[in-house]
Design an enzyme around this catalytic site. Sequence first.
Site, PDB file in Angstrom:
ATOM      1  N   PRO A  63     -30.292 -20.746  63.603  1.00  0.00           N
ATOM      2  CA  PRO A  63     -30.359 -21.390  62.279  1.00  0.00           C
ATOM      3  C   PRO A  63     -29.025 -21.504  61.547  1.00  0.00           C
ATOM      4  CG  PRO A  63     -31.043 -19.112  62.092  1.00  0.00           C
ATOM      5  CD  PRO A  63     -30.767 -19.344  63.557  1.00  0.00           C
ATOM      6  N   CYS A  84     -29.235 -12.275  72.297  1.00  0.00           N
ATOM      7  CA  CYS A  84     -29.911 -11.192  71.557  1.00  0.00           C
ATOM      8  C   CYS A  84     -30.889 -10.473  72.482  1.00  0.00           C
ATOM      9  CB  CYS A  84     -30.622 -11.736  70.315  1.00  0.00           C
ATOM     10  SG  CYS A  84     -31.856 -13.013  70.646  1.00  0.00           S
ATOM     11  N   ASP A  90     -28.068 -31.710  73.382  1.00  0.00           N
ATOM     12  CA  ASP A  90     -28.632 -30.812  74.385  1.00  0.00           C
ATOM     13  C   ASP A  90     -27.477 -30.113  75.095  1.00  0.00           C
ATOM     14  OD1 ASP A  90     -29.770 -29.591  76.585  1.00  0.00           O
ATOM     15  OD2 ASP A  90     -31.047 -31.290  77.109  1.00  0.00           O
ATOM     16  N   LYS A 129     -24.107 -17.714  62.704  1.00  0.00           N
ATOM     17  CA  LYS A 129     -22.778 -17.561  63.306  1.00  0.00           C
ATOM     18  C   LYS A 129     -21.847 -18.684  62.865  1.00  0.00           C
ATOM     19  CE  LYS A 129     -25.048 -15.484  67.260  1.00  0.00           C
ATOM     20  NZ  LYS A 129     -26.400 -15.865  66.744  1.00  0.00           N
ATOM     21  N   ASP A 183     -24.025 -18.953  72.225  1.00  0.00           N
ATOM     22  CA  ASP A 183     -25.095 -17.981  71.945  1.00  0.00           C
ATOM     23  C   ASP A 183     -26.373 -18.606  72.498  1.00  0.00           C
ATOM     24  OD1 ASP A 183     -25.961 -15.471  70.510  1.00  0.00           O
ATOM     25  OD2 ASP A 183     -27.269 -16.945  69.548  1.00  0.00           O
ATOM     26  N   ALA A 236     -26.632 -23.499  67.832  1.00  0.00           N
ATOM     27  CA  ALA A 236     -26.218 -22.902  66.565  1.00  0.00           C
ATOM     28  C   ALA A 236     -27.351 -22.483  65.627  1.00  0.00           C
ATOM     29  CB  ALA A 236     -25.291 -23.867  65.821  1.00  0.00           C
TER      30      ALA A 236
END
Length: 454
Positions: free
Chosen positions: A267, A386, A315, A270, A333, A265
Amino acid sequence: MVNKVNLRELVLGILLEINKEGQHSHLVIRSTLEKYQYLEKQERAFLTRVCEGTLEYKLRLDYILDQYSSVPVEKMKPVIREILRSSVYQLLYMDNVPDSAVCDEAVKLARKKGFYNLTGFVNGVLRKVARDYSSIHFPEKNQPVEYLSVLYSMPKWLVEKFLGEYGFEKTEKMLEAFLKEKPTTIRIRQHLVDKEAVLESLKRQNVTVEPAPYAENAYYIKNYDYLPALEAFRMGNIQVQDVSSMLVGEVAAPTEGDYVIDLCAAPGGKTLCIADKLKGTGRIDARDISRTKTDLIRENAIRQNFLNVVVTEKDATQLDSESFEKADILIADVPCSGLGVIGKKTDIKYSITQNGIAELVNLQRKILEQASTYVKPGGTLIYSTCTINKEENIENVRWFVENYPYELESIDDYLCEELRCDTTKEGYLQLLPGAHDCDGFFIARLKRKTEWNK
């Protein structure tokens, strides 16, 4: 009384820390700006532009220097190499800096750093570049790899990879987009916030605000000095986040009361986007691997006063049996090569390798393997990166649906008409710089099947 800071010496220190010591460019530049907060806005802008520009155009600058230097760039002493690179950048791309000043300051800096015997070399090379730059011969388009590599300062192996996946036209537009100046993109909160009041607050502080595409509450901001000085930021009414990242929240489409797990998550952009859409209801379990990362998420959640966000250090490659089939929505993500955000994190293009990408694909699949168990039957898994590399994106998704009880769902209903295309009907979207006005990004929406016979 504050001593006068030598900006070019600061630039040199930043470039050495990045290119010699391997530090991340955006972190080093940000740290320096925070340390020297008292610098005038114009000085901060100069430092940022010279550092970012020198890094962005490094391969092109080296190509130019090799035309005029008797010593190849790779054989130069690191201090001299960075002085010459940053000086050539100023000569060629900063018209408001006189050539004579660039040359003189470079010579002074070389002398200050103890390279007295090389001041003549530095002066001679820079004056030849300033005088003869228009006569430099660059590779032609009939040598596409050389041409794109030098013109857009992109390593040859990456150029070849992009050409193989996207062809010449899309690749050139993408490389060109990476080098363009990027405004800061923010998302204005929707829940318990008056958007017009936030916009007015920004304008009162002389910030230039323009609507950004694809997402309703996305805006570009310019002409601000220091983000935490903005009232809207301190009040938790805005979050810095690229539009591409905001679209994860749009495609996830949470409903009030949902339980959401965000596996990687930090920084927290989202996480906070989804928390906003939940309007204070439900729960978001925002996880990441280290204390440093979870502290970033927690800091942003506290600033925005989202009480439905729970931050935990976990983790994502390790199975969490307590989360088995509990999530209505899971956000994966995953760590990736970052090739879609080269325009903001320039050093990525110089540090990533094909072996590194292969290792990342293995890591991504380990995370997906664990993530697959956390979603309720009928629930949703959002896979995003990304990057613009098919190995990490659609190829991972195809592997996942072949091996786990999931199927792609159309995302057309969650996107503006401008983004809808054949692949969004199938359930995924690949955003490309140059083709889209945002970072390169990949998003896929997968539904967990209630029954599965492999």
